[in-house]
Design an enzyme around this catalytic site. Structure first.
Site, PDB file in Angstrom:
ATOM      1  N   LYS A 133      23.878   1.876  63.909  1.00  0.00           N
ATOM      2  CA  LYS A 133      24.751   1.333  63.185  1.00  0.00           C
ATOM      3  C   LYS A 133      25.404   0.159  64.375  1.00  0.00           C
ATOM      4  O   LYS A 133      25.516   0.529  65.455  1.00  0.00           O
ATOM      5  CB  LYS A 133      26.109   2.406  62.873  1.00  0.00           C
ATOM      6  N   HIS A 136      31.524  -1.961  65.045  1.00  0.00           N
ATOM      7  CA  HIS A 136      32.483  -3.088  64.599  1.00  0.00           C
ATOM      8  C   HIS A 136      33.828  -2.578  64.962  1.00  0.00           C
ATOM      9  O   HIS A 136      33.896  -1.696  65.708  1.00  0.00           O
ATOM     10  CB  HIS A 136      32.193  -2.725  62.928  1.00  0.00           C
ATOM     11  N   HIS A 139      35.611   0.771  65.907  1.00  0.00           N
ATOM     12  CA  HIS A 139      35.301   1.472  67.073  1.00  0.00           C
ATOM     13  C   HIS A 139      36.121   1.066  68.198  1.00  0.00           C
ATOM     14  O   HIS A 139      35.936   1.628  69.109  1.00  0.00           O
ATOM     15  CB  HIS A 139      33.977   1.556  67.444  1.00  0.00           C
TER      16      HIS A 139
END
Ligand code: ARG
Length: 573
Positions: A133, A136, A139
């Protein structure tokens, strides 16, 4: 120690000297709570209300005040006067300036640090990204709060272990491999990295809508990973490597590091014994086929240990991880910097550890934080409204560069400074609110050089550096005239500087880096006020020396504070 603490210590000493056999007298912490700031400065800088002691001493407040102020010698920081039941303290501003600056300058970069954590280890679980992932901005907070807490605890003498508890386990990886085998190629994945993996994963879901048999294929691939099949593992580890390579760039920009990347899959072979132990301790129940720890008496839903098909869960891995960390690092505390949505999960895990009889369960702390939104909009992944951290950081650097081009086009190493300022702005914005509050990221606020922002604080630091450069070769042994620092602006700054070590300790106690952000901002503002009101390079050398010392103390403290929140401090900007 800040002034109120010093006064409290001194009052406590006096009380014990004057009334050695009285019981029930307050200790210094309680005394500190009693101290007041008088409404009117003619009544002193601080006041101690003696009626607080009259019951324990069986004496009238005015007599207590007389006795205490009569015992007030050998303390050159404040004079004491008894006035109608109060002891009023008048700071000796000159001595306060001398004492504060001598302390700070003697300690330099160490000012505010301590050895209180010697021999103790703190584990910090932060960032903890998910494989395949993209990183973004959701985080950002876990990454920066964890990074800052790690720096704060190290500064206080603790050994710290930064752990990126990777999300690298789950059926989605089987699906991803399946999609890769069907529609992907090694070159494309190598080139596209996590973006390509995401594309494949999305495609899997689209195709599976039409052809549900794909789900079974995905599951079969996951089973192959679980069983240690060479091909499956090879592909899976490669996906993991790709993700870490992608995120390494972001960590590098942010200046964030880890001591361990032991994530969910690391515990594959460490759960059996935990499950065995749970069983021996009679904590497991089977409910609707699943194996759980019942937490009804704790007012919580059950903690899921094994699914119907025997698969372990997120909580099972966290139990194994906590035990592993305690056995490996013997932590004094294990902090989990994770969004508040996982509050229940951690309460369950910690409660189960307690039920297992681990006394150290109380040392596990969920350091939770609020949500991040971007320019007023929530980050809903599903709606495609994602802001990737790397893009955000790159934009920040570009914007900082264009501001620098405009303000100081002749600056040397513009590239380096743009990076420090842009990244600093983002980190500062993230760590400027108390962590539990939701954070809304706004460019105009983050990059405002005049408002409360990272660049503003960095700019003040650079200003201090520039003042010191202009002063030329300073011989710091020249005598300083501390009497030149008794004005309100210098005193306000000194007060903030003297409190800095307490702020660090409190920030650690409350797991709250924003307290340090607040403190460096206050110091920067106080320094700028002082700077505008007073001439630093004066004709009189004693005055100049005193003001330069104050400038140096401000510079060092700001730099330390910024580094504790993970922000760099350029010397020119
Ligand atoms: N990977 C998880 C997520 O992104 C966070 C993991 C937190 N740490 C833990 N030990 N559970 O939501």
């Amino acid at each position: 120690m800040d002034m109120m603490t010093q006064l409290s210590v001194r009052i406590e000493e006096s009380m014990h000297r004057l009334w050695p056999d009285r019981e029930g007298l307050p200790g210094k912490d309680e005394i500190r709570g009693f101290l007041e700031v008088p409404p009117n400065s003619t009544l002193g800088d601080y006041a101690f209300p003696c009626f607080r002691l009259s019951r324990a001493l069986r004496m009238a407040p005015p007599m207590i005040a007389e006795a205490l102020s009569g015992d007030w010698n050998h303390f050159d920081l404040a004079e004491a006067k008894a006035v109608s039941g109060y002891v009023n303290f008048f700071l000796n501003r000159e001595n306060f300036a001398r004492r504060t600056l001598e302390t700070i300058l003697a300690q330099g970069e160490e000012y505010g640090s301590s050895r209180e954590g010697m021999g103790k280890t703190i584990c910090l679980d932060y960032s903890s990204i998910n494989i395949a992932k993209r990183f973004h901005i959701g985080h950002l907070s876990t990454t920066m709060i964890g990074n800052s807490l790690k720096r704060i605890y190290s500064f206080l003498g603790y050994q710290t272990v930064g752990i990126n508890h990777l999300g690298d386990w789950g059926t989605q990886f089987g699906k991803m491999i399946c999609a890769y085998k069907k529609w992907g190629s090694r070159e494309e994945v190598e080139k596209g990295g996590v973006n390509e993996l995401t594309r494949l994963y999305v495609r899997f879901h689209e195709e599976a809508e039409k052809d549900p048999a794909l789900e079974d294929e995905g599951r079969a691939w996951f089973r192959r990973i679980e069983e240690g099949d060479a091909e499956a593992l090879e592909i899976f580890n490669w996906f993991k490597e790709l993700t870490l390579r992608d995120t390494a760039r972001v960590y590098e920009l942010l200046g964030v590091t880890f001591d361990s990347y032991a994530g969910e899959s690391f515990y594959n072979d460490k759960m059996d014994r935990v499950i065995e132990e749970l069983r021996e301790k009679n904590l497991l129940t089977v409910s609707e086929g699943a194996t759980i720890v019942d937490l009804e008496e704790d007012g919580m839903p059950p903690c899921l240990i094994l699914k119907k098909d025997g698969a372990t869960l997120y909580a099972t891995r966290d139990l194994a991880a906590a035990i592993y960390r305690q056995e490996t690092y013997h932590f004094a505390k294990c902090l989990y910097v994770v969004a508040y949505q996982q509050d229940l999960h951690f309460r369950q895990v910690f409660r189960v550890l307690e039920k297992m009889g681990y006394a150290w369960a109380k040392d596990c702390v969920h350091v939770s934080f609020g949500m991040v939104s971007y320019e007023g909009e929530a980050l809903a992944t599903r709606k495609g409204n994602v802001v990737f951290l790397e893009d955000l950081l790159q934009q920040a650097v570009d914007k900082a560069r264009s501001i620098i081009e405009e303000k100081t086009p002749d600056l040397e190493n513009k590239e380096e400074v743009s990076r420090q300022v842009g990244i600093g702005a983002v980190i500062y914005a993230d760590l400027s609110n108390s962590r539990i509050k939701d954070m809304d990221f706004h460019w105009d606020r983050a990059l405002n050089f005049d408002g409360e922002s990272g660049p503003y604080v960095q700019y003040t630091h650079a200003r201090c550096c520039s003042v010191l450069r202009k002063a030329g070769d300073t011989d710091w042994n020249e005598p300083a005239d501390y009497g030149a620092l008794t004005d309100d602006e210098a005193q306000a700054l000194l007060l903030l500087l003297s409190r800095f070590p307490d702020v660090i300790r409190e920030a650690a106690d409350r797991y709250e880096p924003s307290m340090i952000t607040r403190a460096v901002t206050d110091i920067a503002q106080a320094y700028n006020k002082f700077y505008y009101e007073h001439r630093i390079l004066d004709e009189n050398s004693g005055v100049t020396m005193a003001r330069l010392m104050l400038t140096r103390a401000a510079r060092d403290t700001i730099r330390t504070g910024l580094s504790l929140i993970g922000v760099e401090a350029p010397e020119r900007m």
